[in-house]
Design a protein around this motif. Structure first.
Motif, mmCIF file in Angstrom:
data_model
loop_
_atom_site.group_PDB
_atom_site.id
_atom_site.type_symbol
_atom_site.label_atom_id
_atom_site.label_comp_id
_atom_site.label_asym_id
_atom_site.label_seq_id
_atom_site.Cartn_x
_atom_site.Cartn_y
_atom_site.Cartn_z
ATOM 1 N N LEU A 1 10.127 -2.280 9.319
ATOM 2 C CA LEU A 1 10.016 -1.186 8.349
ATOM 3 C C LEU A 1 10.349 -1.655 6.940
ATOM 4 N N GLN A 2 11.357 -2.502 6.821
ATOM 5 C CA GLN A 2 11.752 -2.976 5.500
ATOM 6 C C GLN A 2 10.766 -3.986 4.926
ATOM 7 N N GLY A 3 9.850 -4.471 5.742
ATOM 8 C CA GLY A 3 8.820 -5.381 5.255
ATOM 9 C C GLY A 3 7.558 -4.680 4.788
ATOM 10 N N ILE A 4 7.466 -3.365 4.937
ATOM 11 C CA ILE A 4 6.287 -2.618 4.482
ATOM 12 C C ILE A 4 6.464 -2.269 3.009
ATOM 13 N N PRO A 5 5.526 -2.616 2.131
ATOM 14 C CA PRO A 5 5.675 -2.324 0.701
ATOM 15 C C PRO A 5 5.766 -0.822 0.437
ATOM 16 N N GLN A 6 6.694 -0.437 -0.433
ATOM 17 C CA GLN A 6 6.865 0.968 -0.784
ATOM 18 C C GLN A 6 5.665 1.502 -1.549
ATOM 19 N N GLU A 7 4.915 0.616 -2.224
ATOM 20 C CA GLU A 7 3.752 1.062 -3.005
ATOM 21 C C GLU A 7 2.708 1.740 -2.130
ATOM 22 N N LEU A 8 2.605 1.319 -0.864
ATOM 23 C CA LEU A 8 1.632 1.957 0.023
ATOM 24 C C LEU A 8 1.990 3.411 0.277
ATOM 25 N N TYR A 9 3.280 3.688 0.475
ATOM 26 C CA TYR A 9 3.713 5.066 0.682
ATOM 27 C C TYR A 9 3.542 5.891 -0.586
ATOM 28 N N ASP A 10 3.827 5.297 -1.735
ATOM 29 C CA ASP A 10 3.686 6.018 -2.997
ATOM 30 C C ASP A 10 2.228 6.372 -3.260
ATOM 31 N N ALA A 11 1.328 5.419 -2.974
ATOM 32 C CA ALA A 11 -0.099 5.695 -3.183
ATOM 33 C C ALA A 11 -0.588 6.777 -2.235
ATOM 34 N N ALA A 12 -0.137 6.724 -0.969
ATOM 35 C CA ALA A 12 -0.548 7.745 -0.001
ATOM 36 C C ALA A 12 0.004 9.115 -0.382
ATOM 37 N N GLY B 1 -1.900 12.835 -1.538
ATOM 38 C CA GLY B 1 -1.637 14.075 -0.811
ATOM 39 C C GLY B 1 -1.388 13.912 0.671
ATOM 40 N N ALA B 2 -1.096 12.692 1.151
ATOM 41 C CA ALA B 2 -0.841 12.474 2.575
ATOM 42 C C ALA B 2 0.542 13.017 2.935
ATOM 43 N N SER B 3 0.632 13.704 4.044
ATOM 44 C CA SER B 3 1.905 14.250 4.515
ATOM 45 C C SER B 3 2.750 13.140 5.139
ATOM 46 N N PRO B 4 4.053 13.386 5.366
ATOM 47 C CA PRO B 4 4.876 12.357 6.025
ATOM 48 C C PRO B 4 4.347 11.959 7.396
ATOM 49 N N VAL B 5 3.812 12.910 8.146
ATOM 50 C CA VAL B 5 3.261 12.580 9.463
ATOM 51 C C VAL B 5 2.039 11.683 9.317
ATOM 52 N N GLN B 6 1.182 11.996 8.343
ATOM 53 C CA GLN B 6 0.004 11.166 8.127
ATOM 54 C C GLN B 6 0.393 9.765 7.658
ATOM 55 N N PHE C 1 1.531 7.743 10.806
ATOM 56 C CA PHE C 1 0.501 7.301 11.743
ATOM 57 C C PHE C 1 -0.558 6.417 11.087
ATOM 58 N N GLN C 2 -0.732 6.499 9.778
ATOM 59 C CA GLN C 2 -1.785 5.736 9.108
ATOM 60 C C GLN C 2 -1.259 4.505 8.377
ATOM 61 N N ILE C 3 0.035 4.449 8.120
ATOM 62 C CA ILE C 3 0.603 3.303 7.413
ATOM 63 C C ILE C 3 1.663 2.614 8.267
ATOM 64 N N THR C 4 2.670 3.381 8.682
ATOM 65 C CA THR C 4 3.825 2.772 9.356
ATOM 66 C C THR C 4 3.439 2.138 10.689
ATOM 67 N N LEU C 5 2.845 2.927 11.574
ATOM 68 C CA LEU C 5 2.529 2.398 12.906
ATOM 69 C C LEU C 5 1.554 1.220 12.872
ATOM 70 N N PRO C 6 0.443 1.296 12.114
ATOM 71 C CA PRO C 6 -0.450 0.122 12.096
ATOM 72 C C PRO C 6 0.226 -1.140 11.560
ATOM 73 N N LEU C 7 1.058 -1.010 10.527
ATOM 74 C CA LEU C 7 1.697 -2.190 9.956
ATOM 75 C C LEU C 7 2.892 -2.667 10.780
ATOM 76 N N LEU C 8 3.317 -1.868 11.745
ATOM 77 C CA LEU C 8 4.384 -2.293 12.656
ATOM 78 C C LEU C 8 3.843 -2.970 13.912
ATOM 79 N N ASN C 9 2.534 -3.161 13.980
ATOM 80 C CA ASN C 9 1.952 -3.777 15.178
ATOM 81 C C ASN C 9 2.521 -5.157 15.494
ATOM 82 N N PRO C 10 2.740 -6.043 14.508
ATOM 83 C CA PRO C 10 3.363 -7.332 14.861
ATOM 84 C C PRO C 10 4.744 -7.165 15.483
#
Length: 343
Positions: free
Chosen positions: A228-239, A243-248, A251-260
């Motif tokens: 989680l700490q390796g995911i850039p904060q800019e992706l969340y800010d852009a989402a 208008g993306a909700s926390p749930v979106q 599922f669209q940023i956190t989970l895919p980037l946590l695949n490794p």
């Protein structure tokens, strides 16, 4: 003697004209394709020089890797080869080994008790690994927040993982005691009668799986927290700007980037779950009625209680093949779903 008139301006020098004639003869015509240059044969051994240079450059790397390679060979490959070799023999430890060929494997094919242990092992994995993974991810999400005392809580959840499984099994045996155990006493205060957790075949395996989840969720949390700490904060800010909700965003940023991280956690946890032994040995000793006799415990019984090391080696080979098959399936599943470069 040369006349001075020969060098007057505008007068052609015969020697210069001869040189120009020879150049005209040897020069290719305009538009004509040039003859390809003839390559000289390479000196003998010249192609080996880069390889030799590479070997001399990597020599120090091989020197530093050698202790690890020795450990892999001595503690992984060599025992595996020994086990595969022993599976072809009858050996009761006190007598000399006798060659049996594939007799142990034929015995395995019709051994209902062993396949029951395989089924118990699969049930244990299904009961513990999904819950352990989900709980570890939820803890990582909670402890990834900037709250007061977060370092203390992170360390608190890791403490069970640092404890010895045998010790934790003995502590939980007391907690699950149907008469004097803390769990049934707590349920009695709420007016609920607790079951015989470790002596009822319906509850024994879920109880052992619960202890495994409790002990290793902190281990899983550590890796998810690092991911989680390796995911850039800019992706969340852009989402969030889009208008993306926390749930979106989850599922669209956190989970895919946590695949490794998910791939590493599930592989290591599954390998550990298939090899569960300490907790079962301390809490139930494979009972009641074989309801917690996982495959690793059956290997222990066959080798050190029945002294049948040849057949125990066959069971160990079966366990190895099961773990290998599950690991290869995970590698294939995550191969096209994993992103390592976030730049």
């Amino acid at each position: 003697m040369t006349s001075s008139a020969d060098h007057l301006p505008g007068r052609a020098d015969p020697a210069d004209g001869a040189e120009r004639d020879r150049a005209a003869v040897t020069a290719p015509a305009a538009g004509a394709p040039e003859e390809p240059a003839r390559s000289r044969p390479a000196a003998r051994g010249a192609g080996d020089r880069p390889r030799r240079r590479l070997w001399h450059t990597n020599w120090y790397a091989y020197l530093f890797v050698a202790p690890s390679l020795f450990g892999v060979f001595a503690f992984l490959l060599l025992p595996l080869l020994i086990v595969l070799g022993l599976s072809l023999f009858h050996w009761e430890l006190l007598s000399s080994p006798s060659f049996a060929g594939l007799a142990n494997y034929r015995r395995l094919a019709g051994d209902g008790d062993t396949w029951h242990s395989v089924w118990v092992t699969v049930l244990f994995v299904l009961l513990s690994i999904p819950a352990q993974t989900v709980l570890g991810l939820l803890l990582a999400l909670l402890l990834n927040q900037r709250v007061k005392g977060v370092a203390f809580y992170r360390a608190l959840f890791v403490v069970p993982w640092m404890a010895t499984p045998i010790v934790m099994g003995l502590v939980w045996t007391w907690i699950f005691d149907p008469r004097d155990g803390a769990l049934n006493r707590l349920l009695g205060v709420a007016g609920v009668g607790g079951p015989d957790w470790l002596t009822d075949p319906s509850w024994a395996l879920p109880s052992v799986a619960l202890v495994n989840v409790w002990q290793y969720s902190g281990y899983t949390m550590l890796f998810f927290l690092a991911g989680l700490q390796g995911i850039p904060q800019e992706l969340y800010d852009a989402a969030a700007t889009d208008g993306a909700s926390p749930v979106q965003r989850f599922f669209q940023i956190t989970l895919p980037l946590l695949n490794p991280t998910t791939f590493f956690v599930t592989v290591t946890n599954l390998v550990g779950a298939f090899q569960i032994f300490d907790t079962v040995y301390a809490m139930t000793d494979g009972g009641p009625s074989g309801s917690t006799e996982v495959l690793n415990f059956r290997i222990f019984e066959t080798a050190f209680r029945q002294f049948d090391f040849g057949y125990a080696s066959t069971l160990a080979a079966l366990l190895f093949l099961l773990i290998l098959a599950v690991t290869l399936a995970q590698v294939r599943f995550f191969a096209k779903r994993t992103t390592y470069d976030l730049s």
